[in-house]
Design a protein around this motif. Structure first.
Motif, short mmCIF file in Angstrom:
data_model
loop_
_atom_site.label_atom_id
_atom_site.label_comp_id
_atom_site.label_asym_id
_atom_site.label_seq_id
_atom_site.Cartn_x
_atom_site.Cartn_y
_atom_site.Cartn_z
N ALA A 193 0.98 -1.32 -0.02
CA ALA A 193 0.15 0.01 -0.28
C ALA A 193 0.95 1.27 -0.02
O ALA A 193 0.73 2.16 -0.73
CB ALA A 193 -0.93 0.28 1.33
N ASP A 194 2.06 1.22 0.80
CA ASP A 194 2.85 2.39 0.77
C ASP A 194 3.50 2.67 -0.41
O ASP A 194 3.70 3.71 -0.96
CB ASP A 194 3.85 2.25 2.07
CG ASP A 194 3.44 2.15 3.49
OD1 ASP A 194 2.11 2.78 3.53
OD2 ASP A 194 3.96 1.65 4.22
N ALA A 195 3.92 1.56 -0.98
CA ALA A 195 4.55 1.61 -2.22
C ALA A 195 3.91 2.12 -3.66
O ALA A 195 4.37 2.63 -4.38
CB ALA A 195 5.31 0.14 -2.71
N THR A 196 2.38 1.93 -3.70
CA THR A 196 1.40 2.24 -4.28
C THR A 196 0.77 3.61 -4.17
O THR A 196 -0.13 3.78 -5.23
CB THR A 196 0.51 0.81 -5.03
OG1 THR A 196 0.08 0.36 -3.66
CG2 THR A 196 1.52 0.04 -5.47
N ASP A 197 0.89 4.19 -3.08
CA ASP A 197 -0.02 5.35 -2.54
C ASP A 197 -1.53 4.98 -2.43
O ASP A 197 -2.27 5.67 -2.67
CB ASP A 197 0.28 6.60 -3.44
CG ASP A 197 1.67 7.03 -3.37
OD1 ASP A 197 2.34 7.04 -2.39
OD2 ASP A 197 2.13 7.37 -4.65
N LEU A 198 -1.56 3.73 -2.15
CA LEU A 198 -2.83 3.29 -1.60
C LEU A 198 -3.29 3.45 -0.34
O LEU A 198 -2.47 3.03 0.41
CB LEU A 198 -3.45 1.87 -2.23
CG LEU A 198 -3.19 1.56 -3.57
CD1 LEU A 198 -3.29 -0.02 -4.10
CD2 LEU A 198 -4.44 2.14 -4.38
N LEU A 221 -6.23 -0.17 -0.69
CA LEU A 221 -5.71 -1.38 -0.67
C LEU A 221 -6.45 -2.15 0.66
O LEU A 221 -6.07 -1.72 1.75
CB LEU A 221 -4.31 -1.88 -0.58
CG LEU A 221 -3.74 -3.07 -0.52
CD1 LEU A 221 -2.47 -3.07 -1.27
CD2 LEU A 221 -3.52 -3.97 0.84
N LEU A 222 -7.38 -3.23 0.48
CA LEU A 222 -7.96 -3.84 1.79
C LEU A 222 -7.46 -5.15 2.01
O LEU A 222 -7.31 -6.20 0.94
CB LEU A 222 -9.43 -4.25 1.35
CG LEU A 222 -10.27 -4.86 2.30
CD1 LEU A 222 -10.53 -3.96 3.57
CD2 LEU A 222 -11.57 -5.25 1.80
N PHE A 223 -6.72 -5.14 3.05
CA PHE A 223 -5.94 -6.37 3.56
C PHE A 223 -6.90 -7.02 4.35
O PHE A 223 -7.28 -6.71 5.38
CB PHE A 223 -4.94 -6.13 4.54
CG PHE A 223 -3.90 -7.29 4.87
CD1 PHE A 223 -3.47 -8.25 4.19
CD2 PHE A 223 -3.92 -7.31 6.28
CE1 PHE A 223 -2.74 -9.38 4.69
CE2 PHE A 223 -3.39 -8.55 6.74
CZ PHE A 223 -2.70 -9.48 5.78
#
Length: 437
Positions: free
Chosen positions: A76-81, A114-116
């Motif tokens: 999520a951090d790497a894709t700005d989500l 991004l739903l984990f």
């Protein structure tokens, strides 16, 4: 009066509270993750997805403590989500609706989600279907985590929209790197000699979180000298091996045991047998499976193998644990070293297949009894040759249905007692040809 936390030197109480070592060492970037190079390397699936800017929905399948949650957060951090984490254990339909609504609102403002979903296999099939429209319209990018085989636990529709990535247990080298990182964070070395240090890492059984918890325990001990393995094991209990009697661990280990016997390796067979017993497997389940091995994989190559298995099973029932388990181990070694043949098993399956195919074909009339005059008039029993009256006690008649023709199902192998059975099959085939000629 100014708020206490307005002071630049003041910190909130939750930040001053002690944090577990595993939380303090949580990686802040994907290149800090220890292990899982098969997924995170430049030529690996996640590395390629991130480099191309095309991250898809994922299912992360692997044992506990190998980085599933950490990897999801860092993706999520790497894709700005925007990262949202839920657990299938504690989340119901009303909570899911709120999550989807918030993600939809976020999307209208230009940010993805991004739903984990931890333990995603705990959702039932209908709940899993609820994710599909939100995955398809881009409301969420789903990253599910599971310790169970997705093939069995997740909907085919969900799996078709997500890529399954397999995470592996951390190796001893990975756990050593984790230990070194912990020592750097804590500012001192583990109070263990080399052998004890390796024993500590082995106790973690490939689980990074468990390793850090064990390290934190050891670091809290007040000791001036390095401890050896005996001192360590007296103070610390070994972590139980990962095993679920109804899950993947169960099926993986019984598969390994069965194939070790089939492969004539008594040492490997004993190892997997011991692994299952140590994990708490019911010895009766193992007794049943061992007997099945004798029937399926040894068959008539050693006819007494089945009897030995039944005897060992009965011995276990009389002696109980732990002595009775030795009887099962004896049978296991016998099976591993016995000649192998599945010829009868193959013949049985072929005969069943032909029985289904041919339906209701009648037996030939010459082998039918004729208790009434009408049946005799219909030809029942006519032409039957009584084998005991024939030369060599063998008439050579055909016993298959008239419209089917003679079939060959059983083909014994040149191993063990079946070598003798093969001679008998060939003998009767020769006589049959001679008599029919």
């Amino acid at each position: 009066m100014a708020d206490l936390f307005d002071s630049p030197d003041a910190t909130p109480p939750e930040d001053r509270a002690p944090r577990p070592l595993a939380d303090r060492l949580r990686p802040r970037a994907l290149d800090e993750v220890i292990g899982q190079r098969q997924l995170l390397g430049p030529d690996a699936p996640l590395g390629i997805m991130l480099a191309s800017g095309a991250l898809s929905s994922l299912v992360l399948w692997g044992p506990p403590g190998v980085g599933k949650t950490t990897i999801a957060r860092l993706l999520a951090d790497a894709t700005d989500l925007h990262f949202v984490q839920i657990s299938a254990i504690f989340t119901g339909v009303p909570e899911l609706r709120k999550v989807f609504e918030a993600a939809r609102h976020r999307r209208t403002n230009g940010q993805g989600t991004l739903l984990f979903v931890d333990e995603i296999h705990r959702f039932n099939k209908a709940q899993q279907d609820g994710f599909l429209p939100h995955m398809e319209d881009g409301t969420i990018l789903l990253v599910g985590a599971t310790t169970e085989n997705p093939s069995f636990e997740l909907n085919a529709a969900l799996l078709s929209r997500a890529q399954v990535l397999v995470l592996e247990r951390l190796s001893l080298a990975d756990l050593e790197r984790l230990a070194q990182r912990a020592e750097k964070e804590l500012g001192r070395a583990l109070p263990l000699d080399g052998a004890a240090r390796e024993a500590l890492l082995e106790m973690a059984d490939g689980d990074g979180r468990a390793a850090l918890n064990l390290i934190e325990q050891v670091m809290a001990w007040k000791t001036d000298a390095k401890l050896d393995t005996a001192q360590l094991t007296r103070r610390l209990m070994r972590r139980a091996a990962q095993y679920d009697k109804s899950g993947d661990g169960h099926y993986n280990l019984i598969s390994a045991l069965h194939k070790s016997v089939r492969g004539s390796d008594p040492d490997a067979a004993l190892y997997w047998f011991a692994r299952m017993l140590e994990a708490g497997e019911d010895p009766r389940f193992l007794a049943r499976r061992i007997t099945r091995m004798a029937v399926e994989d040894i068959g008539l190559a050693d006819p007494q193998a089945q009897a030995i298995c039944i005897d060992s099973w009965q011995t276990y029932e009389r002696l109980g644990s732990p002595e009775g388990e030795l009887a099962l181990a004896n049978a296991l070694v016998y099976l591993a070293l016995a000649p192998k043949s599945n010829a009868a098993y193959i013949a049985y399956k072929a005969a069943r297949a032909d029985a289904r195919r041919t339906g209701s074909l009648m037996p030939p009339k010459h082998i039918l009894n004729a208790p009434t005059r009408l049946m005799k008039e219909q030809g029942y029993g006519s032409g039957y040759s009584y084998d005991h009256d024939a030369e060599d006690g063998f008439s050579g008649q055909d016993y298959f249905p008239d419209d089917m023709g003679r079939q060959r199902f059983y083909a014994p192998v040149e191993r063990g007692f079946e070598r003798e059975l093969k001679k008998r099959v060939e003998y009767f085939e020769r006589l049959r040809r001679e008599r029919s000629g």
